[in-house]
Design a protein around this motif. Structure first.
Motif, PDB file in Angstrom:
ATOM      1  N   LEU A 110       0.830  -1.212   0.000  1.00  0.00           N
ATOM      2  CA  LEU A 110       0.000   0.000   0.000  1.00  0.00           C
ATOM      3  C   LEU A 110       0.861   1.258   0.000  1.00  0.00           C
ATOM      4  O   LEU A 110       0.543   2.245  -0.677  1.00  0.00           O
ATOM      5  CB  LEU A 110      -0.931  -0.007   1.210  1.00  0.00           C
ATOM      6  CG  LEU A 110      -2.141  -0.946   1.137  1.00  0.00           C
ATOM      7  CD1 LEU A 110      -2.852  -1.007   2.480  1.00  0.00           C
ATOM      8  CD2 LEU A 110      -3.110  -0.493   0.054  1.00  0.00           C
TER       9      LEU A 110
ATOM     10  N   LEU B   7      -6.575   2.195  -6.504  1.00  0.00           N
ATOM     11  CA  LEU B   7      -6.206   0.814  -6.180  1.00  0.00           C
ATOM     12  C   LEU B   7      -7.051  -0.200  -6.929  1.00  0.00           C
ATOM     13  O   LEU B   7      -6.642  -1.355  -7.087  1.00  0.00           O
ATOM     14  CB  LEU B   7      -6.340   0.581  -4.672  1.00  0.00           C
ATOM     15  CG  LEU B   7      -5.321   1.289  -3.782  1.00  0.00           C
ATOM     16  CD1 LEU B   7      -5.652   1.069  -2.319  1.00  0.00           C
ATOM     17  CD2 LEU B   7      -3.908   0.806  -4.072  1.00  0.00           C
TER      18      LEU B   7
ATOM     19  N   ILE C 276      -3.377  -0.522 -11.798  1.00  0.00           N
ATOM     20  CA  ILE C 276      -2.986  -1.532 -10.812  1.00  0.00           C
ATOM     21  C   ILE C 276      -3.203  -2.930 -11.377  1.00  0.00           C
ATOM     22  O   ILE C 276      -2.389  -3.842 -11.149  1.00  0.00           O
ATOM     23  CB  ILE C 276      -3.781  -1.341  -9.514  1.00  0.00           C
ATOM     24  CG1 ILE C 276      -3.511   0.047  -8.927  1.00  0.00           C
ATOM     25  CG2 ILE C 276      -3.428  -2.419  -8.498  1.00  0.00           C
ATOM     26  CD1 ILE C 276      -2.072   0.332  -8.634  1.00  0.00           C
TER      27      ILE C 276
ATOM     28  N   PHE D 187      -8.061  -0.703   0.423  1.00  0.00           N
ATOM     29  CA  PHE D 187      -7.289   0.346   1.096  1.00  0.00           C
ATOM     30  C   PHE D 187      -7.449   0.271   2.611  1.00  0.00           C
ATOM     31  O   PHE D 187      -8.537   0.017   3.134  1.00  0.00           O
ATOM     32  CB  PHE D 187      -7.736   1.729   0.627  1.00  0.00           C
ATOM     33  CG  PHE D 187      -7.214   2.858   1.476  1.00  0.00           C
ATOM     34  CD1 PHE D 187      -5.860   3.161   1.484  1.00  0.00           C
ATOM     35  CD2 PHE D 187      -8.060   3.592   2.285  1.00  0.00           C
ATOM     36  CE1 PHE D 187      -5.366   4.190   2.271  1.00  0.00           C
ATOM     37  CE2 PHE D 187      -7.578   4.626   3.073  1.00  0.00           C
ATOM     38  CZ  PHE D 187      -6.227   4.921   3.063  1.00  0.00           C
TER      39      PHE D 187
END
Length: 765
Positions: free
Chosen positions: A407, A433, A438, A450
């Motif tokens: 992250l 994300l 990604i 997240f």
């Protein structure tokens, strides 16, 4: 006896007198009330009593009432005085004074109030409140106090001069607010002490300048300010000390030189002329050694393949691809019997230059030459190039990241794309994300969930509100977005350089040594004399006007040798910023960087060293909702035409001009990634050289880009390496050498490991 009342009465009638003189009535009734015959209880329950309270009742036997004249004034005053004394002596609750009304209600004793004791009050206070209400009220009150203290500390910090603000970061102030009034008072005291120390340092410098001559004092008049930090103070102090020493030496030498000047002037001039001529001859020889090398010696590098050299006067005419094939065949014919990494790298780079990297303008110039001349020029270039190859094994660079590390890395990627405007500001981190970029980087995943990490929280705290967390109804963080357009990169660069941001879960600061030198003061003496390794500087971004990093290389020249060399890798070539190579004053082109800014096709000199390794990178990431995922990427060569390609997870992504604009307008994930990889591959090249280069070389990136510095330091710490980088202040006035004390000598130190109080501690110097 009946009495008939008429509407008109005599003004002197008793009733009229009573009604018109209420004071007289009061005095009369008061006198009667105090007489012995009038002291009887009033029946307050009778109807007549009630009606008497509502209206004035006129008795029927009004004519029999004897109206007494008022007593003399002296008698009334004496009687009132006696009444007050009696009341004071008796002090009986409920007793009326002599001047009180004749109403029986006023003579009734007043009930005594029950005295409320402290025990009773304690009992009342101890009435239990609901537990949830008590806890909530206490927590809310505490939170309000923390917010108030934090806001006051931030306001006081913001009022400080700029040199002191970095010592009192937001996280430090918030911790002080949470720790109570003592911590808040201590923090405020330290703020005042910091300013006082700055004033004391300035006073110390001003007193020190008094030892200088008037001209020397004028040099530092505008430099000494009242808000100097420790590093700036030490730097100016050292400069003043050197100036004092130089003035003393100058005065001493001037006295002695005056007597022998006439005797030695001719001899000195002759010696200087001889030395200058010798240096010029050596320079010319060094530059012409390869260029004037006999063809026979050059052909020896071909070994048994010498027959490839064209012996006729045939010119470079005909089909362009056929001509390119002849040049590539000449390069491939160069022998490498010992499998030298340098020879391999030189051939690889020449294939790129004369193959896929050959621009039309250079090919057009080559067509005017004979084939043999071009071939011999290639052999000369090879002879000059192979010693300048930075040879490092093509070993893969593996980076393993846990959930938080994954992250953190993707957060920096998102921030860099926001910085480059390849991702729109409206795209939150949670949406990023789960976006296409990604999925392309980590194939096989539908997205990553997240969750705020320590690293992300720390950087958000230092963004001054640029980034803001999004919370749900339960006050839980579920997303992160960019709330303001205010610049944040310079602040992040400073706190990352100083090791204040924890990388990982241990929340510990990282010791960092920073040497600061004014750009204009950097010179050869700023570099240590005995460096036991070759130092290369790879420039990512610098100011076109100031060219602060190129000047470091230029000023490191010692005779014909550069103590700090310039190096270019394929990542630099594919992310060719404007005029980023030493003396690079040409148009920003990929080919110009690869050729070392030498446009002449006959030229054999290469101005920079080359990092030839085509290494691969493997990032193993994890997420809270996914298993292990790997991103594999790097540069690869197509041997047939010398093309260098960028491969991501087995697929080529072509870098193109306008990738930034294209990514912004279309949201193409491949263009977003290739723009990010331009800087990121330069970071990884430096880390690859640090990992596999051995102890004989030091590869140092240099950049004024804040996000570049942040990402480099983060990745170096994740690999367990000590970050070594050169950067500068926003105005390019100061150079910062991070963890390069083994290379740089003449500078002031600012060491974060000397700071106490945790990752955001105060300087103890």
């Amino acid at each position: 006896m009946s009495t008939t009342f008429k509407r008109a009465r005599s003004p002197n009638s008793p009733v009229t007198t009573l009604l018109q003189n209420p004071g007289l009535s009061s005095a009369t009734t008061s006198t009667n009330a105090n007489s012995s015959g009038s002291m009887r209880p009033m029946n307050t329950n009778s109807p007549s009593s009630a009606s008497s309270q509502r209206s004035v009742r006129i008795p029927k036997n009004l004519s029999k009432i004897q109206v007494q004249p008022p007593a003399p004034k002296r008698q009334r005053l004496a009687k009132a005085l006696v009444g007050r004394k009696r009341d004071k002596l008796n002090n009986t609750a409920g007793e009326t004074s002599g001047n009180s009304s004749n109403s029986a209600m006023n003579n009734r004793p007043t009930p005594k109030r029950k005295k409320i004791t402290s025990a009773t009050r304690s009992t009342v206070r101890q009435i239990p409140q609901p537990a949830f209400r008590t806890a909530a009220m206490g927590a809310a009150a505490k939170e309000r106090i923390i917010e108030k203290n934090y806001a006051n500390l931030v306001n006081q910090r913001n009022a400080l001069p700029s040199g002191y603000k970095v010592k009192f970061l937001n996280k430090l102030l918030l911790n002080a607010a949470k720790n109570g009034d003592k911590a808040v008072k201590l923090t405020r005291t330290r703020m005042r002490e910091a300013v006082a120390e700055g004033l004391a340092r300035s006073k110390n410098l001003r007193s020190l300048t008094k030892k200088l001559s008037p001209n020397g004092q004028r040099k530092f008049a505008n430099t000494i300010k009242n808000n100097l930090n420790v590093s700036r103070h030490m730097m100016i102090k050292n400069a003043i000390s050197r100036e004092i020493t130089n003035e003393a030496k100058a005065a001493k030498s001037a006295k002695s030189a005056k007597s022998i000047k006439s005797a030695t002037s001719a001899k000195s001039a002759k010696s200087a002329s001889v030395a200058a001529n010798a240096k010029a001859v050596a320079t010319v020889k060094a530059k012409t050694r390869v260029k004037n090398m006999p063809n026979e010696n050059l052909i020896n590098v071909l070994g048994n393949n010498a027959s490839i050299i064209e012996n006729t006067g045939k010119k470079m005419a005909g089909d362009e691809q056929d001509l390119i094939n002849v040049l590539l065949k000449t390069i491939n014919s160069i022998k490498n019997p010992e499998n030298s990494s340098r020879i391999k790298g030189a051939k690889q780079h020449l294939r790129f230059l004369y193959g896929a990297g050959l621009p039309d303008s250079r090919l057009k110039a080559l067509k005017k030459l004979k084939i043999r001349d071009v071939q011999m020029n290639i052999l000369r270039q090879f002879t000059a190039l192979w010693p300048m190859i930075v040879a490092v094994p093509d070993k893969p660079l593996k980076i393993n990241l846990d959930e938080d590390g994954t992250l953190d890395f993707l957060f920096l990627m998102w921030c860099d794309m926001l910085h480059d405007a390849t991702v729109d500001r409206s795209v939150s981190f949670g949406n990023f994300l789960n976006g296409d970029a990604i999925r392309m980087l980590f194939p096989g995943t539908s997205g990553i969930k997240f969750a705020p990490t320590i690293f992300i929280k720390s950087l958000v705290d230092e963004s001054y509100g640029v980034f803001a967390f999004t919370r749900d109804a339960n006050n839980q963080v579920f997303d992160l977005s960019k709330a303001k357009t205010t610049p944040y990169e310079a602040i992040w660069k400073d706190v990352m350089m100083q090791g204040h941001i924890p990388i990982g879960k241990n929340k510990k600061s990282t010791p960092t040594n920073i040497k600061m030198i004014p750009k204009d003061n950097f010179k050869l003496d700023s570099i240590r004399k005995n460096i036991n390794k070759k130092v290369y500087i790879s420039i990512d971004q610098e100011s076109v006007g100031a060219k602060e990093f190129s000047k470091i290389i230029d000023k490191s020249k010692n005779g014909e040798r550069y103590t700090l060399g310039s190096v270019v890798g394929y990542a630099n070539i594919f992310d060719a910023g404007s005029q980023m190579v030493t003396q690079g004053y040409q148009q920003d082109k990929v080919q110009s960087r690869a050729w070392g800014m030498m446009p002449d096709p006959k030229n054999v000199k290469f101005m920079v060293d080359y990092y030839s390794s085509l290494f691969q990178v493997e990032i193993n990431g994890r997420g809270k909702n996914i298993s292990n995922r790997s991103a594999k990427f790097g540069f690869g060569e197509e041997y047939a035409n010398g093309e260098i390609k960028f491969i991501l997870n087995g697929k080529e992504i072509k870098p193109s001009r306008g990738a930034k604009k294209k990514a912004k307008n279309t949201g193409d994930p491949s263009q977003q990634l290739i723009k990010f990889m331009g800087d990121f591959m330069q970071v990884l090249t430096a880390l690859h050289a640090q990992t596999f280069g051995g102890g004989e070389m030091l590869y140092v990136p240099a950049s004024g880009d804040g996000m570049f510095v942040v990402i480099y330091i983060f990745m170096a710490r994740k690999l367990g390496l000590v970050p070594k980088i050169i950067t500068s202040t926003d105005d390019q006035s100061f150079l910062h050498f991070v963890n390069l004390s083994d290379v740089i000598a003449g500078a002031s130190n600012e060491s974060s490991h000397q700071k106490g109080g945790g990752s955001h501690g105060f300087s103890q110097r």
